[in-house]
Design a protein around this motif. Structure first.
Motif, short mmCIF file in Angstrom:
data_model
loop_
_atom_site.label_atom_id
_atom_site.label_comp_id
_atom_site.label_asym_id
_atom_site.label_seq_id
_atom_site.Cartn_x
_atom_site.Cartn_y
_atom_site.Cartn_z
N VAL A 1 -8.60 -47.06 9.09
CA VAL A 1 -8.06 -47.24 10.43
C VAL A 1 -8.92 -46.41 11.38
CG1 VAL A 1 -5.70 -47.65 9.61
CG2 VAL A 1 -6.43 -45.30 10.19
N THR A 2 -8.62 -46.50 12.68
CA THR A 2 -9.39 -45.72 13.66
C THR A 2 -8.84 -44.30 13.72
OG1 THR A 2 -7.94 -46.30 15.50
CG2 THR A 2 -9.77 -47.81 15.00
N GLN A 3 -9.69 -43.38 14.22
CA GLN A 3 -9.24 -42.00 14.40
C GLN A 3 -8.10 -41.95 15.42
OE1 GLN A 3 -12.40 -39.22 15.11
NE2 GLN A 3 -11.02 -37.55 15.74
N GLN A 4 -8.15 -42.83 16.40
CA GLN A 4 -7.08 -42.89 17.40
C GLN A 4 -5.75 -43.27 16.74
OE1 GLN A 4 -7.75 -45.78 20.47
NE2 GLN A 4 -6.06 -45.06 21.75
N ALA A 5 -5.80 -44.18 15.76
CA ALA A 5 -4.57 -44.58 15.06
C ALA A 5 -4.01 -43.41 14.27
CB ALA A 5 -4.85 -45.76 14.14
N VAL A 6 -4.89 -42.62 13.65
CA VAL A 6 -4.44 -41.44 12.91
C VAL A 6 -3.73 -40.47 13.85
CG1 VAL A 6 -5.20 -39.40 11.65
CG2 VAL A 6 -6.17 -41.64 11.11
N SER A 7 -4.35 -40.18 14.99
CA SER A 7 -3.76 -39.24 15.95
C SER A 7 -2.41 -39.75 16.45
CB SER A 7 -4.71 -39.05 17.13
OG SER A 7 -5.93 -38.48 16.71
N LYS A 8 -2.32 -41.05 16.71
CA LYS A 8 -1.08 -41.63 17.23
C LYS A 8 0.04 -41.55 16.19
CE LYS A 8 0.72 -45.78 19.49
NZ LYS A 8 0.39 -47.15 19.99
N ARG A 9 -0.27 -41.86 14.92
CA ARG A 9 0.75 -41.82 13.87
C ARG A 9 1.28 -40.40 13.66
NH1 ARG A 9 -1.91 -45.60 9.07
NH2 ARG A 9 -1.89 -47.59 10.24
N ILE A 10 0.37 -39.44 13.68
CA ILE A 10 0.79 -38.05 13.46
C ILE A 10 1.59 -37.55 14.66
CG2 ILE A 10 -0.05 -35.68 13.24
CD1 ILE A 10 -2.23 -36.79 11.39
N ALA A 11 1.20 -37.95 15.86
CA ALA A 11 1.96 -37.56 17.05
C ALA A 11 3.37 -38.14 16.99
CB ALA A 11 1.23 -38.03 18.31
N THR A 12 3.51 -39.37 16.52
CA THR A 12 4.83 -40.00 16.39
C THR A 12 5.67 -39.26 15.37
OG1 THR A 12 3.90 -42.17 16.95
CG2 THR A 12 6.01 -42.14 15.79
N LEU A 13 5.04 -38.87 14.24
CA LEU A 13 5.77 -38.14 13.20
C LEU A 13 6.19 -36.76 13.71
CD1 LEU A 13 6.70 -38.20 10.24
CD2 LEU A 13 4.45 -37.27 9.59
N GLU A 14 5.31 -36.08 14.43
CA GLU A 14 5.66 -34.77 14.98
C GLU A 14 6.81 -34.88 15.96
OE1 GLU A 14 1.46 -32.27 14.81
OE2 GLU A 14 1.81 -33.64 16.51
N LYS A 15 6.83 -35.95 16.76
CA LYS A 15 7.93 -36.15 17.71
C LYS A 15 9.24 -36.38 16.98
CE LYS A 15 9.30 -38.96 21.69
NZ LYS A 15 8.91 -40.08 22.60
N LEU A 16 9.20 -37.14 15.88
CA LEU A 16 10.40 -37.40 15.10
C LEU A 16 10.93 -36.11 14.47
CD1 LEU A 16 12.39 -39.38 13.65
CD2 LEU A 16 10.69 -39.55 11.83
N LEU A 17 10.02 -35.30 13.92
CA LEU A 17 10.42 -34.07 13.24
C LEU A 17 10.73 -32.94 14.21
CD1 LEU A 17 7.80 -34.13 10.33
CD2 LEU A 17 10.21 -34.77 10.20
N GLY A 18 10.17 -33.01 15.41
CA GLY A 18 10.40 -31.95 16.40
C GLY A 18 9.59 -30.71 16.15
N VAL A 19 8.48 -30.84 15.42
CA VAL A 19 7.61 -29.69 15.14
C VAL A 19 6.15 -30.15 15.20
CG1 VAL A 19 9.29 -28.52 13.65
CG2 VAL A 19 7.64 -30.11 12.63
N ARG A 20 5.24 -29.19 15.31
CA ARG A 20 3.82 -29.50 15.20
C ARG A 20 3.41 -29.36 13.74
NH1 ARG A 20 -0.22 -26.75 19.22
NH2 ARG A 20 -1.50 -28.33 18.20
N LEU A 21 2.62 -30.33 13.28
CA LEU A 21 2.20 -30.33 11.88
C LEU A 21 0.77 -29.83 11.71
CD1 LEU A 21 3.69 -33.80 10.86
CD2 LEU A 21 4.64 -31.54 10.34
#
Length: 317
Positions: A27-47
């Motif tokens: 996938v693209t690097q942008q897709a990686v950043s977007k997926r992790i940002a979505t996960l961090e938002k769900l968890l409420g923490v920075r990973l």
């Protein structure tokens, strides 16, 4: 939780760089950043924290990582549980004493690598519904009953014509016979309390009785096989029908007799029924095994010129 985001998180944690994780995941690097940002938002923490050397797990990221790996392993187990060939083949055999169960045991001996889950459903309607819903992979049944056609999405193949035998006690008038004709049973009391109206076996025995002028009694409670055998053993007048490969065990003092029926031999038409879209590889193995076995009584192919055994089965079969 989005498992693609979890998978991306684990890949980034292992690689240490979003760019390398993107290459691993195609996938693209942008897709990686977007997926992790979505996960961090769900968890409420920075990973992750970004550094000159790449992406470094935060304390929360380190705490989440083993659980993320567990989630992906759970996903794999869940997929494997339903992946064709990775779960047991579930087959309905009607009854565990009857010929279909014996056919399935023969299959298991020939293919010990195949896992089987054996069930017993009541009648053809229940079996057809279970096959269509995916609850079972296949069923041994007599098809087709009068006026009842299988749905188009189901396949069926005749796999075994099972000879019917007469079972009597030692004092019955026919107990000393090695074989009798169906016509000779006219006037004798045939007792089968397990017959249930509307089932495929009820249709079979009704046609058998009509064809040879027999009286098959179905009155009285059905307490199971052992009480039936006890009654037959003590009776001078009652007999019953059983399949040749029906597995029966009785006390030695019962002295029961299994008497062959000849000229013609009534046979019960067992078929295997399955869904045409079922991809389970073991189903194909089972069908091939049954095709290679004997379909007719005795398994003789009569290529030596010996006349085939005369048999009878209902016209609808």
């Amino acid at each position: 939780m989005d498992l693609d985001a979890v998978r991306t998180f684990v890949a980034a944690a292992d690689a240490g760089r979003f760019q390398e994780a993107a290459a691993v995941l195609s996938v693209t690097q942008q897709a990686v950043s977007k997926r992790i940002a979505t996960l961090e938002k769900l968890l409420g923490v920075r990973l992750f924290t970004r550094t000159a050397r790449g992406a470094k797990l935060t304390i929360d990221g380190q705490a989440f990582l083993p659980h993320a790996r567990d989630l992906l392993r759970a996903e794999e187990r869940a997929l494997a549980s339903v992946r064709p060939g990775h779960r047991a083949l579930r087959v309905d055999v009607i009854g565990r004493r009857l010929a279909p169960a014996t056919l399935l045991r023969d299959f298991r001996r020939a293919h010990p690598e195949v896992e089987l889950d054996v069930v017993t459903l009541f009648d053809a309607d229940a079996a057809v519904e279970a096959i269509q819903s995916g609850t079972i992979d296949a069923s041994f049944r007599a098809v087709t009953r009068p006026g009842r056609q299988l749905p188009d999405d189901l396949g069926a193949a005749r796999v075994y014509d099972e000879p019917i035998e007469l079972l009597t006690g030692p004092t019955h008038a026919l107990a000393g016979a090695r074989a009798v004709t169906p016509a000779e049973l006219a006037g004798h009391r045939i007792w089968m309390p397990g017959i249930v109206a509307g089932t495929e076996w009820a249709a079979y025995y009704a046609d058998l009785a009509t064809a040879f002028g027999l009286t098959i009694e179905v009155t009285g409670p059905d307490f199971g096989t052992e009480p039936l055998l006890d009654t037959i053993a003590d009776s001078r007048s009652l007999a019953t029908f059983v399949g040749e490969r029906t597995h029966l065990v009785w006390p030695a003092d019962h002295g029961l007799r299994r008497i062959a029926l000849r000229d013609p031999t009534p046979v019960y038409p067992h078929s295997l029924v399955w869904h045409r879209d079922n991809p389970h590889p073991a189903l194909a193995t089972l069908r091939a095994h049954l095709r290679s076995g004997p379909r007719s009584p005795g398994g003789a192919d009569h290529s030596d010129g010996v006349a085939a055994m005369a048999t009878w089965t209902p016209a609808w079969a």
